[in-house]
Design an enzyme around this catalytic site. Structure first.
Site: not given
Length: 311
Positions: A176, A204, A206-207, A226-227, A229
């Protein structure tokens, strides 16, 4: 007022022994270019929102990073990109998801914030909106990189052999880009953009486009994450950091550490954030082996780093 800026280009298993000198140089150059783009905006008296958008556009246009050109592929072999922006001075936000043709998703997220009555648009509706307002569009070939395509093949092979989601290699979990900024008028802003996770299910979300999870800005701080999500969503990472500052009177650094090294790790989530507060203090915590990151804090100290042992 002081100015400050921080950005990230993804986090995960980033070790010196796994990267050639040429690769490392290219990543550092990409981070520096994005940092310079945002810093130039702030030095010219521009807004924090303009600065973070400039940073993220530079990273979206760089095929090394998982956003815009160079985004990863889902299980159907397609790209579904996401982005978000938040203007802390107004606590206004915009986000998009499910994009496959928009050159700079972060600019479409900003357009949703500024030109629609909504916060989030997705998929066909979002791309139709992009066309109506004249945002640059690109064919699939523009976004393709062989590295991302081969990562999909490897991941599909692993899944076909019975591999589970919990076993996905770190380098396919994360990816990200994002930026946070404080401008000379004291305004804070955040922007985030991503291609998501390799071999994610079609549809899907994500965050990144979920305001308060991977992207947050208010009058106290701005955060971009970033990671993994799903964990960032469940922990409401961006908002949680702000809440700790507002309600517990924690510093930016302590609030970020409590969430990234405490709450996220306890849940099993990995990744990191870049954050800045209204005083120009910058925090860049991550709980994995590395994070592509760059920053200029309120005292003018400049950092471009990848590995965990770099200050």
């Amino acid at each position: 007022m002081t100015i400050a800026l921080a950005l990230h280009g993804g986090a995960g298993t980033l070790r010196r022994q796994d990267m050639s000198a040429e690769q490392e140089k290219a990543y550092r150059k990409g981070l520096e270019k994005a940092l310079d783009a945002g810093h130039a905006v702030l030095l010219a008296g521009g807004s924090a929102l303009d600065a973070v958008c400039a940073c993220v556009c530079a990273l979206e246009d760089d095929p090394l990073f998982n956003a815009g050109c160079g985004s990863v592929y889902n299980l159907d072999g397609k790209q579904e990109m996401e982005a978000a922006v938040m203007d802390g001075s107004l606590q206004d936000a915009g986000s998009v998801t499910g994009l496959s043709q928009v050159q700079n998703p972060v600019l479409l997220a900003r357009a949703v914030m500024e030109r629609t009555p909504h916060v989030t648009l997705g998929f066909t509706a979002a791309e139709d909106f992009a066309r109506r307002i004249g945002q640059p569009m690109q064919p699939p070939a523009y976004f393709h990189t062989e590295k991302r395509w081969q990562a999909l093949q490897l991941e599909m092979e692993r899944l076909a052999q019975g591999g589970g989601d919990e076993d996905i290699p770190e380098d396919r979990k994360h990816g990200t880009v994002g930026a946070v900024a404080l401008d000379e008028q004291g305004r804070l802003a955040a922007a985030t953009s991503t291609g998501g996770r390799t071999a994610k299910w079609p549809g899907r979300i994500g965050d990144t486009p979920m305001i308060g999870a991977g992207t947050w800005a208010d009058s106290h701080c701005a955060v971009s994450g970033t990671g993994h999500g799903e964990y960032f969503v469940r922990a409401a990472v961006g908002h949680e950091i702000s809440a700790r500052i507002r309600h517990l009177d924690e510093t930016l650094a302590s609030a970020c550490d409590a969430v990234v090294h405490g709450q996220l790790l306890k849940m099993g989530g990995s990744g990191g954030v870049v954050a800045v507060d209204r005083w120009g203090r910058v925090a860049l915590p991550f709980n994995c082996e590395g994070m592509y990151r760059a920053a200029i804090d309120g005292e003018g100290r400049r950092l471009i780093a990848i590995y965990s042992d770099e200050d």
